[in-house]
Write a protein that holds these residues in place. Structure first.
Motif, PDB file in Angstrom:
ATOM      1  N   ASP A  49     -11.506  27.250   0.071  1.00  0.00           N
ATOM      2  CA  ASP A  49     -12.854  27.793  -0.087  1.00  0.00           C
ATOM      3  C   ASP A  49     -13.882  26.899   0.614  1.00  0.00           C
ATOM      4  OD1 ASP A  49     -11.860  29.846  -1.653  1.00  0.00           O
ATOM      5  OD2 ASP A  49     -12.336  28.850  -3.552  1.00  0.00           O
ATOM      6  N   ILE A  50     -15.087  27.416   0.747  1.00  0.00           N
ATOM      7  CA  ILE A  50     -16.221  26.630   1.237  1.00  0.00           C
ATOM      8  C   ILE A  50     -17.141  26.349   0.051  1.00  0.00           C
ATOM      9  CG2 ILE A  50     -18.192  26.542   2.791  1.00  0.00           C
ATOM     10  CD1 ILE A  50     -16.720  28.521   4.591  1.00  0.00           C
ATOM     11  N   PRO A  51     -17.362  25.101  -0.311  1.00  0.00           N
ATOM     12  CA  PRO A  51     -18.184  24.783  -1.486  1.00  0.00           C
ATOM     13  C   PRO A  51     -19.670  24.958  -1.203  1.00  0.00           C
ATOM     14  CG  PRO A  51     -17.516  22.774  -0.396  1.00  0.00           C
ATOM     15  CD  PRO A  51     -16.833  23.889   0.344  1.00  0.00           C
ATOM     16  N   ILE A  52     -20.413  25.407  -2.202  1.00  0.00           N
ATOM     17  CA  ILE A  52     -21.861  25.522  -2.123  1.00  0.00           C
ATOM     18  C   ILE A  52     -22.469  25.072  -3.449  1.00  0.00           C
ATOM     19  CG2 ILE A  52     -21.914  27.341  -0.376  1.00  0.00           C
ATOM     20  CD1 ILE A  52     -22.231  29.377  -2.586  1.00  0.00           C
ATOM     21  N   VAL A  53     -23.773  24.852  -3.429  1.00  0.00           N
ATOM     22  CA  VAL A  53     -24.506  24.384  -4.609  1.00  0.00           C
ATOM     23  C   VAL A  53     -25.831  25.119  -4.666  1.00  0.00           C
ATOM     24  CG1 VAL A  53     -25.737  22.415  -5.583  1.00  0.00           C
ATOM     25  CG2 VAL A  53     -23.467  22.085  -4.625  1.00  0.00           C
ATOM     26  N   GLY A  54     -26.264  25.516  -5.862  1.00  0.00           N
ATOM     27  CA  GLY A  54     -27.568  26.134  -6.010  1.00  0.00           C
ATOM     28  C   GLY A  54     -27.940  26.335  -7.463  1.00  0.00           C
ATOM     29  N   ASP A  55     -29.189  26.673  -7.695  1.00  0.00           N
ATOM     30  CA  ASP A  55     -29.677  27.012  -9.027  1.00  0.00           C
ATOM     31  C   ASP A  55     -29.585  28.529  -9.163  1.00  0.00           C
ATOM     32  OD1 ASP A  55     -30.913  27.364 -11.426  1.00  0.00           O
ATOM     33  OD2 ASP A  55     -32.848  26.512 -10.826  1.00  0.00           O
TER      34      ASP A  55
END
Length: 245
Positions: free
Chosen positions: A177-183
């Motif tokens: 997978d490709i990791p991402i971060v967010g609210d």
């Protein structure tokens, strides 16, 4: 000032290797914002952040061989400022490192983080080691205090470090997978997610996927940010996803 985190796109772009191609520009498509926005060259590293610190929508940017170009708008970007920071071989990673509401430059060199509190040339204001040189590097506000702190992703495991230096780990997604971060829920705390093919799997508790969104093509890098919304069922306070090619 509370801010969101949207800079994972630069790591994802490097991860999937989307730079090649005949087009001379990057094209951005945001699910809750504008589509077919052109900004930067196809070989640039794309980034997203609140460069002006207004706490409203995020702006686009690119990094080109150690030179940063920060746009004025997410729909109709033009360069508002440019400066040199870091080496061409560094991994750019902007964030709000001091909690003033403005995203500023940062780079990772090996596993050394070199962070700056203004979007100007100069030496780092904060430096430390975290992770391994082979990790995917991320940053987010893990505790809602307004300050971004580091994270790495390694073979399906996120390692998040808070301002006190405490590291928490979460297994989430697959190693491909490709990791991402967010609210994702607008509560002021960043949490994890992954892009897999054409789907985004977003967790608001760093454990289970609370939201699965199909958007974009499988070969495109993800972008994350507060891009605006044209739908009444979404709040401006939450992050949304997009793609860059």
């Amino acid at each position: 000032m509370r801010r969101r985190i949207g800079m994972t796109v630069l790591i994802a772009a490097a991860l999937v290797g989307i730079a090649a191609g005949p087009a001379s520009a990057r094209t951005w498509n945001e699910r809750e914002g504008c589509s077919d926005v052109t900004y930067g060259l196809s070989t640039d590293t794309p980034i997203v952040g609140d460069w002006n610190g207004d706490g409203s929508f995020d702006e686009l940017g690119v990094v080109r061989s150690g030179h940063w170009y920060l746009g004025t708008d997410y729909c109709f970007p033009s360069t508002q400022t440019s400066f040199g920071y870091g080496l061409a071989s560094d991994k750019p990673l902007p964030g709000d490192w001091n909690g003033d509401g403005t995203d500023t430059a940062g780079v990772v060199r090996g596993n050394q983080w070199l962070l700056r509190n203004s979007n100007t040339p100069g030496s780092s204001n904060l430096s430390f080691s975290f992770g391994r040189s082979t990790d995917v590097f991320l940053a987010g506000d893990w505790d809602g205090d307004g300050v971004d702190t580091p994270a790495v992703w390694r073979s399906g495991v996120f390692y998040l470090r808070d301002g006190a230096g405490v590291v928490r780990s979460f297994g989430y997604g697959r190693s491909t997978d490709i990791p991402i971060v967010g609210d994702w829920d607008g509560n002021g705390i960043d949490t994890i997610g992954v892009k897999r093919g054409q789907a985004f799997y977003l967790s608001d508790n760093n454990s289970t996927a609370a939201l699965v969104i199909g958007y974009g093509l499988s070969g495109l890098a993800p972008s994350v940010g507060k891009f605006g919304t044209f739908s009444s069922d979404f709040s401006h306070a939450r992050d949304s996803v997009g793609t860059v090619q």
